[in-house]
Design a protein around this motif. Structure first.
Motif, PDB file in Angstrom:
ATOM      1  N   SER A 189      17.749  -2.459  20.741  1.00 30.66           N
ATOM      2  CA  SER A 189      18.112  -3.690  21.435  1.00 30.66           C
ATOM      3  C   SER A 189      18.962  -3.285  22.626  1.00 30.66           C
ATOM      4  O   SER A 189      20.047  -2.718  22.468  1.00 30.66           O
ATOM      5  N   ALA A 190      18.441  -3.544  23.824  1.00 33.18           N
ATOM      6  CA  ALA A 190      19.114  -3.092  25.040  1.00 33.18           C
ATOM      7  C   ALA A 190      20.078  -4.156  25.539  1.00 33.18           C
ATOM      8  O   ALA A 190      19.817  -5.352  25.413  1.00 33.18           O
ATOM      9  N   PRO A 191      21.195  -3.744  26.149  1.00 35.10           N
ATOM     10  CA  PRO A 191      22.143  -4.736  26.677  1.00 35.10           C
ATOM     11  C   PRO A 191      21.605  -5.505  27.873  1.00 35.10           C
ATOM     12  O   PRO A 191      21.979  -6.643  28.085  1.00 35.10           O
ATOM     13  N   THR A 192      20.722  -4.877  28.667  1.00 41.10           N
ATOM     14  CA  THR A 192      20.122  -5.558  29.813  1.00 41.10           C
ATOM     15  C   THR A 192      18.679  -5.089  29.951  1.00 41.10           C
ATOM     16  O   THR A 192      18.291  -4.027  29.454  1.00 41.10           O
ATOM     17  N   ALA A 193      17.902  -5.884  30.666  1.00 40.40           N
ATOM     18  CA  ALA A 193      16.508  -5.507  30.922  1.00 40.40           C
ATOM     19  C   ALA A 193      16.431  -4.250  31.781  1.00 40.40           C
ATOM     20  O   ALA A 193      15.550  -3.415  31.599  1.00 40.40           O
ATOM     21  N   GLU A 194      17.368  -4.096  32.737  1.00 37.46           N
ATOM     22  CA  GLU A 194      17.355  -2.913  33.593  1.00 37.46           C
ATOM     23  C   GLU A 194      17.584  -1.644  32.782  1.00 37.46           C
ATOM     24  O   GLU A 194      16.896  -0.631  32.959  1.00 37.46           O
ATOM     25  N   LEU A 195      18.574  -1.691  31.862  1.00 36.56           N
ATOM     26  CA  LEU A 195      18.823  -0.514  31.034  1.00 36.56           C
ATOM     27  C   LEU A 195      17.652  -0.244  30.103  1.00 36.56           C
ATOM     28  O   LEU A 195      17.348   0.920  29.800  1.00 36.56           O
ATOM     29  N   ALA A 196      16.979  -1.292  29.653  1.00 34.27           N
ATOM     30  CA  ALA A 196      15.784  -1.089  28.829  1.00 34.27           C
ATOM     31  C   ALA A 196      14.717  -0.343  29.615  1.00 34.27           C
ATOM     32  O   ALA A 196      14.068   0.583  29.097  1.00 34.27           O
ATOM     33  N   ASP A 197      14.515  -0.716  30.876  1.00 34.67           N
ATOM     34  CA  ASP A 197      13.527  -0.035  31.713  1.00 34.67           C
ATOM     35  C   ASP A 197      13.918   1.427  31.931  1.00 34.67           C
ATOM     36  O   ASP A 197      13.065   2.320  31.923  1.00 34.67           O
ATOM     37  N   ARG A 198      15.187   1.670  32.121  1.00 33.63           N
ATOM     38  CA  ARG A 198      15.631   3.045  32.350  1.00 33.63           C
ATOM     39  C   ARG A 198      15.481   3.890  31.090  1.00 33.63           C
ATOM     40  O   ARG A 198      15.075   5.057  31.154  1.00 33.63           O
ATOM     41  N   ALA A 199      15.810   3.307  29.941  1.00 40.93           N
ATOM     42  CA  ALA A 199      15.637   4.038  28.687  1.00 40.93           C
ATOM     43  C   ALA A 199      14.170   4.327  28.430  1.00 40.93           C
ATOM     44  O   ALA A 199      13.815   5.382  27.887  1.00 40.93           O
ATOM     45  N   PHE A 200      13.315   3.401  28.820  1.00 38.30           N
ATOM     46  CA  PHE A 200      11.873   3.599  28.642  1.00 38.30           C
ATOM     47  C   PHE A 200      11.416   4.857  29.370  1.00 38.30           C
ATOM     48  O   PHE A 200      10.571   5.609  28.871  1.00 38.30           O
ATOM     49  N   ILE A 201      11.960   5.100  30.553  1.00 41.56           N
ATOM     50  CA  ILE A 201      11.587   6.290  31.321  1.00 41.56           C
ATOM     51  C   ILE A 201      12.234   7.546  30.723  1.00 41.56           C
ATOM     52  O   ILE A 201      11.566   8.549  30.469  1.00 41.56           O
ATOM     53  N   SER A 202      13.541   7.489  30.476  1.00 43.13           N
ATOM     54  CA  SER A 202      14.253   8.691  30.007  1.00 43.13           C
ATOM     55  C   SER A 202      13.830   9.117  28.611  1.00 43.13           C
ATOM     56  O   SER A 202      13.834  10.306  28.287  1.00 43.13           O
ATOM     57  N   PHE A 203      13.481   8.152  27.755  1.00 44.04           N
ATOM     58  CA  PHE A 203      13.145   8.462  26.365  1.00 44.04           C
ATOM     59  C   PHE A 203      11.663   8.237  26.081  1.00 44.04           C
ATOM     60  O   PHE A 203      11.282   7.962  24.949  1.00 44.04           O
ATOM     61  N   HIS A 204      10.850   8.347  27.122  1.00 46.29           N
ATOM     62  CA  HIS A 204       9.416   8.132  26.944  1.00 46.29           C
ATOM     63  C   HIS A 204       8.837   9.096  25.913  1.00 46.29           C
ATOM     64  O   HIS A 204       7.903   8.764  25.181  1.00 46.29           O
ATOM     65  N   HIS A 205       9.398  10.279  25.844  1.00 43.30           N
ATOM     66  CA  HIS A 205       8.921  11.276  24.878  1.00 43.30           C
ATOM     67  C   HIS A 205       9.167  10.832  23.442  1.00 43.30           C
ATOM     68  O   HIS A 205       8.475  11.272  22.521  1.00 43.30           O
ATOM     69  N   ALA A 206      10.180   9.980  23.218  1.00 47.66           N
ATOM     70  CA  ALA A 206      10.549   9.562  21.863  1.00 47.66           C
ATOM     71  C   ALA A 206       9.905   8.249  21.457  1.00 47.66           C
ATOM     72  O   ALA A 206      10.069   7.802  20.326  1.00 47.66           O
ATOM     73  N   LEU A 207       9.190   7.633  22.367  1.00 46.38           N
ATOM     74  CA  LEU A 207       8.585   6.330  22.095  1.00 46.38           C
ATOM     75  C   LEU A 207       7.550   6.416  20.975  1.00 46.38           C
ATOM     76  O   LEU A 207       6.769   7.360  20.898  1.00 46.38           O
ATOM     77  N   LEU A 208       7.554   5.391  20.143  1.00 48.50           N
ATOM     78  CA  LEU A 208       6.497   5.209  19.156  1.00 48.50           C
ATOM     79  C   LEU A 208       5.688   3.965  19.471  1.00 48.50           C
ATOM     80  O   LEU A 208       4.466   3.946  19.324  1.00 48.50           O
ATOM     81  N   GLU A 209       6.370   2.909  19.907  1.00 50.11           N
ATOM     82  CA  GLU A 209       5.659   1.697  20.303  1.00 50.11           C
ATOM     83  C   GLU A 209       6.624   0.807  21.068  1.00 50.11           C
ATOM     84  O   GLU A 209       7.836   0.980  21.038  1.00 50.11           O
TER      85      GLU A 209
END
Length: 833
Positions: free
Chosen positions: A34-54
């Protein structure tokens, strides 16, 4: 009974090793973020793309994270919830998906028949090489890790799409896909582009000139060894180098997208030295044969045009592009990724990203996340050579379902790749200028012309045609000029550009139309190509667009169909009707709609389109007749946000009679055409309504108003009604003794007043009275907080003489008998408010 199929077994293996085994071996846990903001969610999506499951977005991401990664995310304010049942859910969902798909496919990855396997891709390439010998060739640029070790493996082969016509120094677009093997949609999308682009040569004017004058270099599978593992159902990311993390480990290998040279290991968190990490960068820069092959090929393909510092810009006349195709995320990313600083060519890179993002409806942004990434593919092409580089993240899943791929990924991104192939000649210049959105020659897009015929050329252009999902809207700089040339591309020194004139007034608006006329006199019979460009007020020429015209004998002409359409917009949703289009010497077979986003939602006479925001947008209709001739018309629509009308209601009640008044409602656009009241289960029409309520109580009401655009608004309320008394009287007379009962009357009653017609006045809900012979008018008056009600009636009594008494019986005779009720007349009542 348990049924196991090969793919189910593969899935079980996948889930016991990758990525879930990584959790067991490296103390990682599956979390929902659960991200504090949509912008941080987008940034985490890029930085942690390797860890994504869905998932994606503020609440939707599920990741496999180590304790160190958890700490990093929590430092940014993320809330992480462990998902102990995620593995079982993944098992069940994918097992069901594959069983539903039939498990065994005649072609394609099992359960995902829309994606060619690695072997099928190689077979299709062999077929295409044989089918298009003048347009397609192949060259080997290196080998996979397994092949270099004598463990089987694969060659890395690049396809080169270009007409072999002797031209040299053609601008080049390099595309590579499937660097991360689990990203199913990447290589099939690029293969579909190759097939369509080749098939359009000679038919589509733009595909033809691009293949004549440019080169497109395609590496369909950069990581073929890893792809073999992914086709088993494994979420495999890295190559398969057995020297790292154990020869038999399913976490072995190097992340090729952290292994490139320019920014390798240059940041603290952008890659990992842990051999079992999904972002293991390798022991040295470009340590892997796959990375070496791509870097070497890029250096041989492009000259270096940029200095050594990050702040050095490539010259604006730099030619060539590099696209790295990944999944997932619906993103178009541009440099830098290893620093928060904007690239020196950021303005040009961002504009080109926004132009491409308009075609696939993705989000364009700099490829920086919560922190930097290093050793990525942009490092050699842009970092070292200055070539425009973009990473495109397709779709919404690594194992994208076929229906979504076929309806939302493949065709849209083919258009992106075709656009990139076109602008590779001037990627830092052409996207800064206007887009040609349509052109016609005598009302057609591909006309049949006589040998001495005057031709009217019309061109539509738009300087604000790019993705608008940024904070700033799409605003252009105004058109300044248009030009065309015949049979020689405008970028050729031998071209003779001819200026077009604006159709109405001087050039100024972002959207505009120009025209020119010329004669076919002197043109050889056959096909000719016309090239057009538009320029904005800053002096930027946009991408070049082409059209074919066929010059033949005078008797060979076919009359062009005439395109015309009507439209109606309700807010941002517009409906289009082209049924008035006609063809005087044939029939119209196809209707092609083109909207401001480049979308083509259908080929019927009727269509509809939902605009993203208000503004002025060109809409173009092309009709095609039974001989292939076309006619085109374009309108500039003014579309505004659908501001709903305002519903206002005033309710006034007096003694149960209520007036409902909606005349104070108003329309933001047009006027109100309907007022609908919902009251006591019934519907009434009209701006004003009067309604009599019989009983006390609270009544819900609703007013709905609708304007000429079909927009509606609603207002509701509850009205407390205090109605006058409702009299209910029974009269029961036994001979001349009458009982009057009004206890069944309804609503609130303060007083019962009985006037019985013989001067007697009584009070109370129930009374009795003895009448003498005669006729009497009685009246009940009820009074309460809601008003007064009355009810009345007539009674008639007559004297009756009893018969004489039989003397034999000893009875008396001649006595007056009881009064007898001769008639109870109709009751009447009325209410007074």
């Amino acid at each position: 009974m348990q049924i196991k199929t090969p793919l189910c077994v593969a899935l079980l293996a996948a889930l016991s090793h990758s990525p879930l085994a990584w959790a067991q071996n490296h103390e990682s846990v599956v979390y929902r973020l659960s991200a504090p903001t949509a912008e941080l969610a987008d940034r985490a999506f890029i930085s942690f793309h390797h860890a994504l499951l869905e998932g994606q977005g503020k609440e939707g991401m599920v990741m496999q994270l180590s304790a160190d990664e958890v700490a990093k995310l929590e430092a940014f304010g993320f809330v992480l919830t462990p998902q102990p049942g995620w593995a079982d859910s993944f098992h069940a969902a994918h097992r069901h998906s594959h069983i539903q798909a039939g498990i065994t496919s005649a072609s394609g990855i099992e359960g995902f028949g829309c994606y060619e396997t690695l072997a099928e891709t190689q077979q299709e390439v062999t077929r295409l090489l044989a089918q298009y010998p003048d347009l397609l060739r192949s060259t080997k640029i290196g080998e996979s890790w397994e092949k270099t070790q004598g463990l089987g493996g694969h060659d890395l082969n690049v396809l080169i799409l270009s007409k072999q016509n002797g031209l040299s120094d053609k601008p080049k677009l390099f595309i590579h896909a499937a660097m991360h093997a689990r990203e199913y949609a990447t290589a099939p999308t690029v293969l579909a582009f190759v097939k369509q682009f080749l098939a359009e040569y000679g038919e589509d004017p733009d595909s033809t000139w691009v293949l004549d004058h440019h080169e497109v270099h395609v590496l369909l599978h950069m990581n073929p060894d890893g792809r073999v593992q992914a086709e088993k159902g494994l979420l495999w990311r890295k190559n398969t180098n057995q020297a790292y993390c154990g020869a038999d480990s399913e976490e072995r290998g190097v992340d090729l997208n952290r292994n490139f040279t320019y920014s390798w290991a240059s940041t603290r968190d952008g890659s990992s030295s842990n051999q079992c990490s999904a972002v293991f960068r390798g022991p040295t820069a470009a340590s892997e044969p796959e990375t070496q092959a791509v870097e070497g090929y890029l250096r041989g393909l492009f000259s270096s045009r940029r200095g050594e510092l990050d702040s050095d810009a490539a010259p604006l006349d730099t030619q060539g592009m590099h696209l790295d195709i990944h999944s997932y995320g619906r993103l178009v990313l541009y440099p830098w990724g290893h620093t928060e600083e904007r690239a020196a060519n950021a303005d040009q890179l961002e504009r080109l990203a926004r132009k491409m993002a308009l075609l696939n409806d993705y989000t364009p942004k700099q490829s920086i996340g919560l922190y930097e990434t290093d050793g990525t593919s942009e490092s050699v092409s842009y970092g070292e050579l200055g070539i425009a580089h973009f990473t495109i993240e397709l779709g919404t899943d690594f194992f994208e379902q076929c229906d979504y791929y076929e309806n939302h990924i493949r065709d849209q991104n083919i258009e992106v790749l075709k656009y990139a192939a076109k602008v590779a000649r001037a990627p830092y210049q052409w996207p800064m200028g206007p887009e040609v959105t349509g052109l016609s020659l005598n009302g057609e897009s591909n006309p049949q012309l006589g040998p001495d015929q005057t031709v009217t050329l019309e061109v539509w252009a738009d300087d604000a045609r790019y993705q608008t999902d940024f904070d700033d809207p799409a605003i252009g700089n105004g058109l300044q000029a248009m030009r065309y040339s015949l049979n020689t591309p405008l970028f050729d020194e031998a071209a003779v550009p001819v200026a077009l004139s604006p159709v109405a007034g001087p050039w100024s608006e972002d959207h505009g139309r120009g025209w020119a006329s010329f004669s076919t006199e002197g043109l050889e019979p056959g096909r000719h190509t016309l090239y057009v460009q538009a320029q904005n007020a800053l002096g930027h020429w946009g991408p070049m667009q082409a059209a074919h015209l066929q010059v033949g004998d005078a008797g060979s002409q076919n009359g062009a169909p005439v395109a015309q359409f009507a439209y109606q917009c309700r807010g941002l949703l517009c409906e289009f009707d082209a049924s008035d289009s006609f063809d005087v010497d044939g029939e119209i077979l196809e209707y092609q709609w083109a909207f401001s986003s480049g979308a083509f939602p259908g080929t019927g006479a009727n269509s509809e389109y939902q605009f993203r925001n208000g503004g002025q947008f060109p809409v173009r209709l092309t009709v095609v007749d039974d001989q292939g001739a076309t006619g085109t018309v374009e309108y500039l629509l003014s579309v505004s946000e659908a501001e709903p009308p305002k519903a206002v209601a005033v309710v006034r009640c007096d003694s149960g009679a209520c007036e409902f008044d909606g005349s104070g409602s108003s329309a933001a656009v047009g006027e109100l055409v309907a007022y609908r009241w919902q009251l006591e289960g019934e519907q009434y029409e009209g701006a004003q309504l009067t309604h009599q309520f019989a009983l006390d109580g609270s009544y819900d009401w609703t007013l709905t108003v609708e304007d000429t655009q079909g927009n509606s608004a609603q207002i509701s309320g509850t009205q407390v009604v205090v109605a006058p008394p409702l009299a209910e009287v029974t009269v029961d007379c036994q001979q001349a003794l009458c009982s009057f009962d009004a206890s069944g009357s309804q609503n609130r009653i303060n007083d019962y007043r009985w006037t019985l017609g013989d001067g007697t006045v009584l009070s109370g809900a129930s009374v009795q009275h003895q009448y003498a012979p005669g006729e009497y008018q009685w009246r009940l008056e009820l009074s309460g907080p809601g008003g007064v009600a009355e009810q009345s009636g007539t009674l008639n009594f007559a004297a009756v003489t009893e018969p004489e008494t039989d003397t034999s019986s000893g009875s008396g005779g001649g006595a007056l008998g009881w009064l007898t009720l001769m008639g109870l007349l109709t009751l009447g009542w009325r209410r007074r408010g």
